[in-house]
Enzyme design. Structure first.
Site, PDB file in Angstrom:
ATOM      1  N   GLU A  45      -2.481   0.522  13.312  1.00  0.00           N
ATOM      2  CA  GLU A  45      -3.639   0.822  12.477  1.00  0.00           C
ATOM      3  C   GLU A  45      -4.950   0.553  13.218  1.00  0.00           C
ATOM      4  O   GLU A  45      -5.934   1.258  13.054  1.00  0.00           O
ATOM      5  CB  GLU A  45      -3.584  -0.070  11.219  1.00  0.00           C
ATOM      6  CG  GLU A  45      -4.746   0.106  10.274  1.00  0.00           C
ATOM      7  CD  GLU A  45      -4.570  -0.695   8.991  1.00  0.00           C
ATOM      8  OE1 GLU A  45      -3.826  -1.699   9.018  1.00  0.00           O
ATOM      9  OE2 GLU A  45      -5.159  -0.317   7.971  1.00  0.00           O
ATOM     10  N   TRP A 104     -12.163  11.861   3.883  1.00  0.00           N
ATOM     11  CA  TRP A 104     -10.946  11.649   3.083  1.00  0.00           C
ATOM     12  C   TRP A 104     -10.758  12.858   2.169  1.00  0.00           C
ATOM     13  O   TRP A 104      -9.750  13.549   2.230  1.00  0.00           O
ATOM     14  CB  TRP A 104     -11.049  10.334   2.299  1.00  0.00           C
ATOM     15  CG  TRP A 104     -10.537   9.160   3.083  1.00  0.00           C
ATOM     16  CD1 TRP A 104      -9.384   8.465   2.840  1.00  0.00           C
ATOM     17  CD2 TRP A 104     -11.120   8.550   4.241  1.00  0.00           C
ATOM     18  NE1 TRP A 104      -9.222   7.474   3.791  1.00  0.00           N
ATOM     19  CE2 TRP A 104     -10.273   7.510   4.649  1.00  0.00           C
ATOM     20  CE3 TRP A 104     -12.265   8.799   4.989  1.00  0.00           C
ATOM     21  CZ2 TRP A 104     -10.537   6.707   5.759  1.00  0.00           C
ATOM     22  CZ3 TRP A 104     -12.534   8.006   6.105  1.00  0.00           C
ATOM     23  CH2 TRP A 104     -11.674   6.976   6.473  1.00  0.00           C
ATOM     24  N   GLU A 114       0.859  -1.172   0.000  1.00  0.00           N
ATOM     25  CA  GLU A 114       0.000   0.000   0.000  1.00  0.00           C
ATOM     26  C   GLU A 114       0.905   1.235   0.000  1.00  0.00           C
ATOM     27  O   GLU A 114       1.221   1.760  -1.040  1.00  0.00           O
ATOM     28  CB  GLU A 114      -0.945  -0.029   1.198  1.00  0.00           C
ATOM     29  CG  GLU A 114      -2.221   0.714   0.922  1.00  0.00           C
ATOM     30  CD  GLU A 114      -3.445   0.149   1.646  1.00  0.00           C
ATOM     31  OE1 GLU A 114      -4.447   0.819   1.623  1.00  0.00           O
ATOM     32  OE2 GLU A 114      -3.387  -0.953   2.209  1.00  0.00           O
TER      33      GLU A 114
END
Ligand code: BGC
Length: 905
Positions: A755, A543, A483
């Site tokens: 995370e 986001w 990622e």
């Protein structure tokens, strides 16, 4: 001079205050002596230095030199502006170097001398300034997992050199040398941007590297972000299939002659170097038998293996100068432990989850193959665990040359790891043979926080290391799995905290340009920037709001109005996107990640999962972005927009109330995140706010003081609690150490932010490997509350951007005896230290020149307040503003202050 005259002269200087005012830390575009500035006009910043109290700049003068002659003098200009002051002289010349100095005057009649000189060099300002064109290699092997490509060329320096400058960029990532010496310590240049639209070039002053006679330029280019697979869908060759080089060397001779060496078909290329393959996720293959140094030297003559470079007709329209700090190597760790795991694998533990690469000192047979793998954690049994890296192999393979000791490291890849596994080595390994080299963008460390609770100090450590690991040219979600992308939600959530720990102005200013570049024409903002997921992958609440939140946070932290004006069109386009997709002012369409990774117990019979309606969240962020747009419009004097968007904001809030709030004040999602966002962004009518805060508090208590928020609620929850009078609950939440909480990972031995709240379970088993990074900064957003509320370092957001107007408002707790923090602001060092002892509070403050501070001092009575042991009444430098709610509110200017008071009971 006679003694008497000297005394009189000295007394005169003292009276004038001469020598007491200095000016330092000169920056151009917020960098020290930068090369390659294409902001025109560039802006200057400086800091005043003075031991006196209440010092303010009243005037300044700047002078600029070109070729040692003064080319511009501002003259003495009245004003207190000392950051981002624009150059106003004659047109600046492309590629030219300038020297500058500044002198300042203060409100107490002092005058600084001229500062020591500082420098900057312009970039190439016009397309026609590029004389070079792109070249590609003649080697057929130039494919995504093929070897790194070498590019070289000799040139003659025909006389004495006065100055030599290289302007260059690459398709791929490069290492560049002149006569065998590196041009810089930079790694992973040209950095990662939305290459199709913006590709950065670098500028190097190489005057000291050029020899008279023959010289050699030698550059190796690895695939880098340009073409190695990115994202989990194995997207390769995203920006192109071939490496490429663009370089222009400008030689200026002492006799005034000028010569330009460019990339053209006189360059030779080869694929015979030691880097046989390199990928960001998978790692590198390095054959030390091929690691010759001579190809970098002018004595080398290229044999038939070297093929002529091929000129490539590639547009230069995307070139931009580099605005942010380069990636550089920082700390070096040696293993705390080298051991065999239960599976019998040889593993070294560096004691810190970090980002960078290993360096090995080995001695073995020619051709011996050593494999190094990387992992963040060991599993329950103590074995090397890599499942959470998903498809990223994160593996470096070395072949030894076998001619004695060799030092090996990869060149064009990086890994997120604490542990390495070494296979295939026949020799013994000692601690000194292994190092881990930390890489991150070379930002200044600006903030420190510590307090009397060691677990919180470890949390702060973890937040800082989460930042180091994920600020490698782009703010990434994680540095280890397949990622490592610029996830916009994560970045906005962490941005305020980031701006405490490190100087992130240039880092984010650069990245925000890519946010704008990748924004759709309809205003949609991608999930990740640079956008490697395709044009449809965007528009999620929380986001996409990166486009309003980070510009605003950067404005607050650094007082740079240009960030707001540059980003304003993108901010507005994003708000308009939401507007267009709303019906009756309700934004309830499209895909949203929601409160990502909120608390969700496995066996959830009682509905304890903290699910927040995604469209409720979307409406909250719609309101928030609109508010930030209004704020920005205010700073930029866009009166029409203020009126228009204020009216829209009222409608957005009314729609929220209609859709998501019952008349008695209950939200349709009874979660911590729902109440937190609605309160933080002022969506509720005033008369229903207190009760909503009470519901939030009750919800937290209902989970036995545990946090249940995901990425979107987490940054704000403690701020909301503090704002509505629940400081002690905020402390309880922060100091909670069982799952889910910030300190649970700390107790489990984390050295970075995880995370997930439960990346590793109490029984040491792991969360699902498909989504379990141990270095993901989003939950580290609590750092902002620690600086602002525990230590109490805030600013007046209306008028004090950049900490021009500081607010000191520590929030004491019976759980802490002391807290310390400091921040290197654009005006200088601010520090706050508070100590509690025997019912007394001691507060030590440093306020930098050219700023003011409002201090909210907890005190039982006004009479109990002393500064430096003397009652307030005797202090002419401190003004009493008011006393209320057991707070004595004071105003001061710069200086060091030592307050004490009786702590209110
Ligand atoms: C990333 C995140 C990101 C998320 C989107 C993940 O794969 O690691 O941090 O924000 O996807 O929901």
């Amino acid at each position: 001079m006679k003694i008497f005259q000297i005394i009189i002269f000295t007394a005169f200087l003292c009276l004038k205050g001469f020598g007491q005012l200095k000016v330092g830390d000169l920056r151009c575009e917020n960098r020290t002596n930068p090369s390659g500035i294409d902001i025109n006009p560039p802006r200057f910043s400086w800091k005043l230095e003075s031991d006196r109290k209440n010092v303010k700049q009243t005037a300044y003068s700047i002078r600029v030199f070109s070729e040692d002659k003064i080319s511009w003098q501002s003259g003495k200009l009245p004003g207190s502006q000392s950051v981002f002051v624009p150059y106003k002289g004659p047109a600046l010349v492309s590629g030219a170097k300038y020297k500058w100095q500044v002198q300042v005057w203060d409100n107490q009649g002092n005058e600084s001398g001229w500062s020591p000189p500082s420098y900057w060099q312009m970039g190439l300002l016009h397309a026609g300034d590029w004389k070079a064109g792109w070249i590609e290699t003649g080697a057929a092997s130039d494919t995504v997992n093929g070897p790194a490509q070498r590019y070289r060329r000799d040139f003659q320096a025909k006389g004495k050199i006065r100055s030599a400058t290289i302007f260059m960029s690459a398709h791929g990532v490069y290492e560049a040398f002149l006569n065998g010496k590196p041009l810089s310590e930079n790694k992973f240049a040209p950095g990662w941007t939305s290459y199709g639209k913006r590709l950065q070039y670098q500028v190097y002053d190489v005057t000291s590297l050029v020899d008279r006679g023959t010289n050699a330029l030698a550059i190796t280019i690895g695939s880098g972000w340009y073409r190695t697979p990115l994202a989990w869908n194995n997207n390769r060759n995203l920006y192109g299939t071939k490496t490429g080089l663009l370089l222009q060397l400008v030689l200026e001779y002492s006799n005034g002659a000028r010569e330009i060496i460019v990339t053209d078909d006189q360059w030779k290329t080869s694929d015979a170097g030691p880097v046989r393959a390199s990928e960001i996720y998978n790692g590198e293959i390095f054959d030390d038998r091929l690691a010759d140094e001579d190809w970098k030297s002018s004595a080398f003559s290229a044999n038939a293996e070297w093929k002529p470079a091929v000129k490539a007709p590639i547009s230069m329209g995307n070139l931009v100068a580099t605005y942010n700090e380069p990636v550089r190597a920082h700390e070096i760790f040696h293993p705390v432990h080298i051991f065999k795991t239960p599976k019998g694998e040889l593993v070294a533990d560096f004691g810190q989850n970090l980002v960078g690469y290993e360096e090995l000192k080995l001695k073995g047979q020619a051709g011996e193959r050593i494999v190094v793998n990387h992992a963040e954690v060991l599993d329950k049994e103590g074995n090397f665990y890599t499942e959470n890296l998903r498809a990223a192999r994160s593996e470096n393979i070395y072949f030894l040359h076998g001619k004695g000791q060799e030092t090996l490291h990869p060149h064009f890849t990086f890994h997120g790891f604490r542990f390495i596994k070494i296979s295939g080595y026949s020799g013994d390994l000692k601690n000194d043979d292994l190092s881990a080299v930390v890489l991150h963008s070379d930002m200044d460390t600006t903030g420190f926080f510590s307090c009397s609770n060691p677990l919180l100090n470890q949390l702060q450590h973890n937040i800082r290391w989460g930042q180091k690991g994920n600020f490698l040219d782009v703010p990434t979600d994680c540095p280890q799995r397949d990622e490592r992308l610029g996830w916009t939600g994560d970045a906005q959530a962490f941005s305020a905290t980031a701006a405490f720990n490190m100087g992130v102005h240039n880092f984010f200013a650069k990245w925000l340009k890519d946010v704008s570049a990748d924004q759709g024409i309809d205003g949609m903002v991608p999930f990740v920037v640079p956008n490697v997921l395709g044009p449809q992958a965007g528009g999620s609440a929380g986001w996409a709001d990166v486009s309003t939140i980070i510009p605003w946070n950067m404005w607050l932290a650094y007082g740079d109005i240009k960030i707001l004006s540059d980003q304003y069109p993108g901010m507005k386009a994003w708000v308009e996107f939401m507007h267009k997709h709303s019906t009756d002012d309700l934004w309830n369409t499209g895909f949203h990640f929601g409160d990502w990774l909120f608390y969700r117990p496995f066996d959830d019979n009682d509905g304890r999962s903290a699910v927040t309606d995604k469209y409720l969240i979307a409406q909250c962020f719609y309101a928030h972005s609109t508010q930030l747009l209004i704020n920005a419009a205010g700073r930029l004097n866009k009166t029409d927009d203020i009126a228009y968007y204020t009216a829209l904001l009222n409608k957005i809030k009314a729609a929220f109330v209609r859709e998501y709030l019952t008349p008695s004040g209950r939200l349709v999602s009874g979660t911590q995140t729902a109440y937190t966002l609605a309160l933080q962004f002022d969506l509720l009518p005033e008369n229903l706010r207190e009760q909503a805060a009470r519901r939030l508090a009750e919800n937290i208590r209902d989970y036995n003081d545990h946090i249940t928020t995901g990425f979107l609620g987490t940054p704000y929850i403690c701020h909301v609690l503090s704002r509505y009078g629940y400081d002690s609950l905020a402390y309880r939440l922060l100091l909670q150490d069982t799952y889910p909480s910030w300190l649970y990972p700390v107790k489990m031995g984390a050295t970075t932010i995880w995370e997930r709240w439960d990346g590793q379970k109490p029984d040491s088993s792991f969360q699902t490997p498909s989504m379990n990074s141990f270095n993901h900064y989003a939950y580290g957003a609590i750092g902002d509350w620690m600086y602002r509320n525990i230590a109490g370092l805030q600013m007046d957001e209306q008028e004090g951007a950049g900490y021009k107007k500081i607010i000191i408002k520590p929030c004491l707790s019976e759980k802490l005896d002391y807290a310390d923090c400091s921040l290197e602001s654009v005006y200088g060092t601010i520090s706050v230290q508070w100590r509690k002892k025997d019912g007394k509070l001691n507060l030590l403050l440093r306020i930098p020149p050219n700023t003011t501070a409002k201090i909210y001092l907890p005190a039982m009575t006004l009479q109990s307040v002393m500064e430096n042991g003397r009652p307030l009444g005797e202090q002419k430098d401190i003004a009493l503003s008011e006393t209320k709610d057991k707070l004595v509110i004071l105003e001061t200017g710069s200086g060091v202050y030592q307050f004490s008071s009786d702590i209110p009971k």
